[in-house]
Design an enzyme around this catalytic site. Structure first.
Site, short mmCIF file in Angstrom:
data_model
loop_
_atom_site.label_atom_id
_atom_site.label_comp_id
_atom_site.label_asym_id
_atom_site.label_seq_id
_atom_site.Cartn_x
_atom_site.Cartn_y
_atom_site.Cartn_z
N HIS A 133 56.28 33.30 -79.52
CA HIS A 133 55.35 33.41 -78.26
C HIS A 133 55.40 34.94 -77.45
O HIS A 133 54.52 35.22 -76.48
CB HIS A 133 55.38 32.28 -77.50
CG HIS A 133 56.21 31.99 -76.32
ND1 HIS A 133 57.43 31.21 -76.47
CD2 HIS A 133 56.30 32.49 -75.13
CE1 HIS A 133 58.04 31.44 -75.41
NE2 HIS A 133 57.59 32.23 -74.64
N ASP A 178 58.62 28.28 -83.08
CA ASP A 178 58.53 29.30 -82.27
C ASP A 178 59.65 30.34 -82.08
O ASP A 178 60.66 30.11 -81.28
CB ASP A 178 58.43 28.60 -80.59
CG ASP A 178 57.95 29.72 -79.51
OD1 ASP A 178 57.72 31.01 -80.00
OD2 ASP A 178 58.20 29.40 -78.42
N GLY A 195 59.58 34.30 -67.89
CA GLY A 195 60.33 35.51 -68.10
C GLY A 195 61.77 35.14 -68.66
O GLY A 195 62.45 36.07 -69.05
N SER A 197 61.77 33.33 -71.20
CA SER A 197 61.27 32.94 -72.71
C SER A 197 62.15 33.78 -73.42
O SER A 197 62.21 34.93 -73.48
CB SER A 197 59.56 33.15 -72.80
OG SER A 197 58.98 32.09 -72.21
N GLY A 198 62.36 33.03 -74.71
CA GLY A 198 62.77 33.64 -75.96
C GLY A 198 64.46 33.90 -75.75
O GLY A 198 65.23 34.05 -76.82
#
Length: 264
Positions: free
Chosen positions: A75, A121, A212, A214-215
């Protein structure tokens, strides 16, 4: 859409040598969190990367898994034409840190990624040139495909995401937080049938990752080795510290990761 982030939790070591052992001690205090959390020790999470626009704006996190590859969330929508990977970062506001800025030769998103359900994801990024490994830059170990995790296992999350529910400002210094894992059934009590076997949940006990993050990594420690078990995926839109966050389950994708990395 629900909000998205980064985290780090502790797991069984993979068979990859030279991974998951920071040369600078993380000094984790398990009572702290990213929302209302604490600064990490500079250089203590050497696999943490910042995904940035070419103008230098951070938008997502990621984890270095070897000198050529980074794993992040699908995402985050990383574009090799518009974005870069920054390794060795600690203070986003510093102009003097010795960081490595890498372009990406290809981004490989899982073929079953679903942007509506946020299932599967995960994206792999191949660096255009190998990372220079050292004190501040080194890979994390990957969870084995057969990894079994116990409920309430304490994990750690890191990232530059929001540190307050009342402000959209990102952290300038890398933050860290501990989070307990929770069972799939417990997580489904919050999120229902959205929770699939490709996801795991952590938090809900006074701590949360936020936008912020994310990932970024969710890691767990076994002995002195840290292993990547989750990727910050989604959760409460207001980063509610009483609601568990959802992470991409790395063990579920271990065979796919190995296949993509082997293809080069």
């Amino acid at each position: 859409m629900a909000l998205l982030w980064t985290v780090t939790c502790l797991a069984l070591a993979s068979t990859v040598s030279g991974c998951g052992v920071p040369l600078i001690s993380p000094s984790v205090q398990y009572s702290e969190r990213i929302i209302n959390g604490q600064n990490a020790v500079s250089g203590s999470w050497p696999w943490q990367v910042s995904l940035q626009t070419r103008s230098g704006s951070h938008f997502c996190g990621g984890s270095l898994i070897n000198e050529n590859w980074v794993v992040t969330a699908a995402h985050c929508e990383f574009s090799p034409y518009s974005h870069v990977v920054v390794l060795g970062e600690y203070n986003l506001g510093s102009q003097t840190e010795s960081v490595q800025v890498k372009t990406v030769s290809k981004a490989v998103t899982h073929p079953n990624w679903n942007s509506y359900t946020l299932n599967n994801d995960i994206t792999l990024l191949k660096l255009s040139s190998p990372a220079q490994l050292g004190t501040r830059v080194s890979p994390v170990c990957l969870a084995a495909a057969n990894l079994a995790l116990s409920n309430s296992q304490q994990c750690v999350t890191t990232g530059w995401g929001r540190t307050s529910t009342t402000s959209n400002a990102l952290a300038s210094r890398l933050q860290q937080v501990s989070l307990p894992l929770i069972s799939q059934s417990q997580c489904q009590q919050y999120w229902g049938t959205r929770i699939t076997s490709s996801m795991l949940c952590a938090g809900g006990a006074g701590a949360s990752s936020c936008q912020g993050d994310s990932g970024g990594p969710l890691v767990y420690q076994n002995g002195n080795v840290w292993t990547l078990i989750g990727i910050v995926s989604w959760g409460s839109s207001n980063c509610n510290v009483r609601t568990p966050a959802v992470y991409t389950r790395v063990s579920h994708f271990r065979n796919w990761i190995d296949q993509i990395v082997a293809q080069g």
